[in-house]
Design a protein around this motif. Sequence first.
Motif, short mmCIF file in Angstrom:
data_model
loop_
_atom_site.label_atom_id
_atom_site.label_comp_id
_atom_site.label_asym_id
_atom_site.label_seq_id
_atom_site.Cartn_x
_atom_site.Cartn_y
_atom_site.Cartn_z
N ALA A 47 0.81 -1.22 0.00
CA ALA A 47 0.00 0.00 0.00
C ALA A 47 0.85 1.27 0.00
O ALA A 47 1.99 1.27 0.48
CB ALA A 47 -0.91 0.01 1.23
N THR A 48 0.28 2.34 -0.53
CA THR A 48 0.85 3.66 -0.34
C THR A 48 0.76 4.00 1.15
O THR A 48 -0.22 3.65 1.81
CB THR A 48 0.05 4.70 -1.15
OG1 THR A 48 0.22 4.41 -2.54
CG2 THR A 48 0.50 6.12 -0.86
N HIS A 77 -0.56 3.41 -5.32
CA HIS A 77 -0.28 4.49 -6.26
C HIS A 77 0.24 3.96 -7.60
O HIS A 77 1.08 3.07 -7.65
CB HIS A 77 0.75 5.46 -5.66
CG HIS A 77 0.97 6.67 -6.49
ND1 HIS A 77 2.14 6.89 -7.16
CD2 HIS A 77 0.15 7.72 -6.78
CE1 HIS A 77 2.06 8.03 -7.81
NE2 HIS A 77 0.88 8.56 -7.61
N VAL A 78 -0.28 4.56 -8.68
CA VAL A 78 0.16 4.21 -10.03
C VAL A 78 1.00 5.34 -10.59
O VAL A 78 2.19 5.18 -10.86
CB VAL A 78 -1.05 3.93 -10.95
CG1 VAL A 78 -0.56 3.52 -12.34
CG2 VAL A 78 -1.93 2.85 -10.36
N ALA A 79 0.39 6.51 -10.78
CA ALA A 79 1.09 7.69 -11.29
C ALA A 79 0.17 8.89 -11.14
O ALA A 79 -1.05 8.75 -11.19
CB ALA A 79 1.49 7.51 -12.75
N GLY A 80 0.78 10.07 -10.95
CA GLY A 80 -0.02 11.27 -10.82
C GLY A 80 -1.02 11.12 -9.68
O GLY A 80 -0.69 10.73 -8.58
N GLY A 81 -2.27 11.41 -9.97
CA GLY A 81 -3.32 11.26 -8.95
C GLY A 81 -4.09 9.98 -9.09
O GLY A 81 -5.23 9.89 -8.63
N ASN A 82 -3.50 8.98 -9.72
CA ASN A 82 -4.19 7.72 -9.96
C ASN A 82 -3.72 6.61 -9.03
O ASN A 82 -2.51 6.42 -8.84
CB ASN A 82 -3.99 7.27 -11.41
CG ASN A 82 -4.59 8.25 -12.40
OD1 ASN A 82 -5.75 8.63 -12.28
ND2 ASN A 82 -3.80 8.68 -13.37
N PHE A 83 -4.68 5.92 -8.46
CA PHE A 83 -4.41 4.83 -7.53
C PHE A 83 -5.28 3.62 -7.92
O PHE A 83 -6.30 3.77 -8.58
CB PHE A 83 -4.81 5.22 -6.09
CG PHE A 83 -4.05 6.38 -5.53
CD1 PHE A 83 -2.98 6.18 -4.67
CD2 PHE A 83 -4.41 7.68 -5.83
CE1 PHE A 83 -2.29 7.26 -4.12
CE2 PHE A 83 -3.72 8.76 -5.30
CZ PHE A 83 -2.66 8.55 -4.44
N TYR A 84 -4.86 2.45 -7.49
CA TYR A 84 -5.72 1.29 -7.47
C TYR A 84 -6.13 1.06 -6.03
O TYR A 84 -5.39 1.40 -5.10
CB TYR A 84 -5.00 0.04 -7.99
CG TYR A 84 -4.94 -0.07 -9.49
CD1 TYR A 84 -6.08 -0.42 -10.22
CD2 TYR A 84 -3.76 0.19 -10.18
CE1 TYR A 84 -6.02 -0.51 -11.61
CE2 TYR A 84 -3.70 0.10 -11.56
CZ TYR A 84 -4.83 -0.26 -12.27
OH TYR A 84 -4.78 -0.36 -13.64
#
Length: 200
Positions: free
Chosen positions: A25-26, A178-185
């Motif tokens: 997790a982030t 976190h994936v990139a920018g403001g995108n998460f799973y």
Amino acid sequence: MNDFPNSHFKNVPLEKAYRLLTHGATVLVSAQHEQQRDVMAAAWACALEFKPAKVTVVLDKSTMTRQIIEQSGYFVLQVPTYKQIDLVYQLGTTSLHDMPNKLEKSGVKLFYLEDSEQPLVAGCSAWLVCKLIPEPHNQQAHDLFIGEVISAWADDRIFRDGHWHFQDADPEWRSLHHVAGGNFYLIGEEVSVQDRLKSP
């Protein structure tokens, strides 16, 4: 009103503390030295050793949180939840260097335990207080910080008996990845090797 710690805030045995991070997790990283404190988001944190429990986290040289950790010798890793996604994004995209009121502006709520001077972020699902193990080469060359976990807690609505229970909880309790920018799973459904082997 800050309701932390509450009745769901439960101690996690140190030998089980690694399980709080193994799902990738982030995390939120918090630290305090004297009157200066900060919280930042970090995607690269993981368990390192079972006994004594150790963790690693990558902290860029530009962050104030890193400077505070180097001064205090302590830091806290906490696992935020989907309901905190806005907070995580704000803490990950603003710097105390540029925004002195970063914590107030983000709305982060902190609490302290009697035996620790380090700030913990309210509303998360897990917390690990760590003592820095100084490794100057790793810190300078790779931005890699190692900490020994000296205490750990989790909210028993989502982590109990040494295991996460995402499948039984409201989706707002799911961890962010976190994936990139403001995108998460969000963490997905639980699957079992044994169940797979039993399938025809």
